[in-house]
Design an enzyme around this catalytic site. Structure first.
Site, short mmCIF file in Angstrom:
data_model
loop_
_atom_site.label_atom_id
_atom_site.label_comp_id
_atom_site.label_asym_id
_atom_site.label_seq_id
_atom_site.Cartn_x
_atom_site.Cartn_y
_atom_site.Cartn_z
N LYS A 199 51.47 43.78 43.86
CA LYS A 199 51.68 44.38 42.95
C LYS A 199 50.94 45.62 42.16
CE LYS A 199 52.80 44.41 37.80
NZ LYS A 199 51.82 44.39 37.52
N GLY B 210 42.51 39.57 37.26
CA GLY B 210 43.16 39.43 36.22
C GLY B 210 42.65 38.85 35.41
N SER B 211 43.49 39.14 33.73
CA SER B 211 42.77 37.97 32.78
C SER B 211 42.91 36.46 33.11
CB SER B 211 43.53 38.55 31.43
OG SER B 211 44.75 37.99 31.72
N THR B 212 42.59 36.02 32.28
CA THR B 212 42.39 34.42 32.40
C THR B 212 43.71 34.07 31.61
OG1 THR B 212 39.91 33.90 31.90
CG2 THR B 212 40.90 32.21 31.47
N GLU C 72 41.55 34.99 40.60
CA GLU C 72 40.04 35.53 40.16
C GLU C 72 40.28 36.42 38.77
OE1 GLU C 72 36.92 37.63 38.98
OE2 GLU C 72 37.89 38.70 40.99
N CYS D 121 34.84 42.22 35.62
CA CYS D 121 34.61 40.73 35.52
C CYS D 121 33.06 40.15 35.47
CB CYS D 121 35.92 40.61 36.89
SG CYS D 121 35.12 40.82 37.98
N GLU E 287 35.81 38.40 26.13
CA GLU E 287 35.96 39.43 27.08
C GLU E 287 36.85 40.21 26.79
OE1 GLU E 287 36.17 39.90 32.42
OE2 GLU E 287 37.93 38.93 30.75
#
Length: 498
Positions: free
Chosen positions: A192, A245-247, A268, A303, A402
């Site tokens: 995806k 992607g994002s946390t 990650e 990142c 971030e």
């Protein structure tokens, strides 16, 4: 394939490009079951590239069912490692043979300079596929130390159906970091891509078939996280979910896995990486060049970006001046110009996010040293200057959150202990840089940093042989290296009494 040398040549190639926006299920391009689409807009100039299939639960069910069926058939999962290796190497070769097209799709889709799309993204993606393919017939199973009348075998088996959700900043490269070991170990994969940059994933699916990967082994579902992404994360027949992607989204995916079938989840996530420069840095100019690249490369949409520059007080003013001087060469330009090193951010939403953080930095009392403005607005695209703030403390929003844009926070420190304390005072733990001529200080600092990767007297080093991933809320598991294969295999213990 020769590389175009001029912007006009890339633009001519772009004009003749046929862009596919369909989903890829069971070896065929098709519309979403619902028929829904979304607009793929180029951040270069705001023009519509293509309407892309907007997949959802129905498409996820089809793709997972196909992946499961082909997995259980054994046509790929039970193929010999050496045969899978041959196919993976051919897949890598096809990526290289179609490098201009793939690089162009990447640049048009997410705005990065064409020079890096080809030299970094395509090259790195092909290397990741080839490396995993080469490795697969060199990974041995084990025998346990047993009594003379027993045999204990420890073997690896593919997990089954893997759902891979990848980000928009390095769409092709991040996909191949996951496709390499997942496919090489015999799994089926449902990929995806981000709705912000789905085009290379869609194209790579066809190249995988051409390479000899059986139909149904690799399916690609473009769409949104809250629709098809959620459907895959909750799917009862997905065995493993891998994500970059994002946390924030990583945490939600863990919840979905727990609410469904306890699928393995490897994440990650975000970073706010400290780049630490001590007074005894061996080459302050080299540190400045690296610091500029660490925040400006890929428009700061990285990142591992060195977004917190921790500088010892004795060299702070000199280093800031050198960085500002260096960033002049990172001024945004047209992404299809081979001379451009900084392109467009991915879309208007991300531009607004970056500009809001720049405003927050000013409002919190940080000193704007360089940049800070949107540029090239007349193009219809979305561009922002690399930006540097000094007099930042670690509690400020620009230092703690971030940004995913070219915004550098300079934080002063005195001594190794304070540097380590500031560096570790974050929810993240992805990467860090250390600049010093003292080998003991370098080792002591590196050991004390709660980061998955530490680079000494350079920034962003490593290759496919070194694991990539972080501590704390930067995620778990590792991409790259032989350690990445752990995510895509189950360990089985078979004990035999003779």
């Amino acid at each position: 394939m020769s590389t175009p040398k001029k912007r006009s040549e890339w633009e001519s190639l772009a004009a003749s490009l046929s862009i596919n926006g369909k989903a890829f299920i069971n070896g065929e391009y098709q519309d979403a079951v619902s028929g829904n689409t979304f607009d793929c807009i180029s951040p270069i100039d705001g023009r519509l590239l293509v309407k892309v299939a907007s997949c959802d639960l129905a498409d996820a069910n089809l793709a997972v069912a196909n992946g499961r069926s082909v997995f259980e058939s054994g046509v790929w999962s039970q193929q010999s490692p050496v045969k899978r290796k041959q196919v993976m190497i051919r897949f890598a070769e096809l990526l290289e043979e179609n490098a201009n097209e793939l690089a162009l799709l990447e640049t048009l889709d997410m705005g990065k300079p064409i020079r890096f799309s080809k030299a970094v993204d395509v090259v790195g993606a092909a290397r990741a596929i080839r490396w995993s393919g080469e490795a697969i017939d060199k990974i041995y199973d084990e025998l346990a130390p047993t009594a003379h009348n027993e045999i204990g075998m420890i073997t690896r088996e593919p997990v089954g159906v893997v759902a891979a959700i990848v980000p928009w900043n390095f769409p092709m490269l991040m996909a191949c970091w996951k496709l390499g070991p997942a496919l090489a170990t015999g799994n089926s994969v449902v990929l995806k891509p981000s709705e912000k940059s789905p085009l290379t994933a869609i194209r790579m699916a066809q190249l995988a078939i051409e390479a000899g990967i059986p139909q149904g082994v690799l399916n690609v579902l473009p769409g949104f996280g809250h629709t098809v992404g959620k459907a895959l994360a909750l799917h009862m027949d997905v065995d493993t979910l891998v994500f970059t992607g994002s946390t924030k989204i990583a945490k939600q995916l863990m919840i979905y896995a727990g609410e469904s079938n306890m699928k393995r989840v490897w994440l990650e996530a975000g970073g706010k990486s400290p780049n630490i420069v001590f007074n005894d840095a061996p080459d302050l100019k080299a540190a400045a060049v690296a610091a500029a690249e660490a925040i400006a490369f890929n428009q700061g949409e990285v990142c591992t970006a060195g977004s917190r520059l921790l500088v010892e007080s004795g060299v702070k003013d000199e280093l800031i001046a050198l960085i500002a001087e260096e960033l002049a060469s990172w001024h945004p330009g047209h992404p299809l110009d081979p001379a451009t090193v900084s392109g467009a951010v991915v879309d208007k939403q991300q531009l607004e996010t970056v500009l809001s953080y720049i405003k927050a930095g000013k409002d919190e009392g940080a000193t704007l040293v360089h940049g800070g403005s949107q540029v090239m607005a007349d193009t219809g695209g979305v561009y922002v200057q690399p930006t540097v703030f000094s007099n930042v403390n670690n509690k400020m929003k620009i230092a703690s959150e971030e940004i995913f844009g070219p915004v550098l926070s300079v934080i002063e420190f005195n001594g190794m202990e304070e540097a380590i304390s500031i560096a570790n005072d974050t929810i993240y733990g992805l990467a860090a840089g250390v600049w010093t001529s003292d080998i003991s200080k370098a080792h002591k600092t590196a050991k004390a940093l709660r980061s998955g990767m530490v680079w000494i007297n350079h920034y962003d080093g490593g290759d496919m042989t070194a694991p990539f991933g972080g501590y704390k809320q930067s995620g778990n598991g590792r991409d790259k290296s032989l350690h990445s294969f752990d995510k895509y295999t189950e360990l089985k213990a078979t004990w035999i009494v003779l």
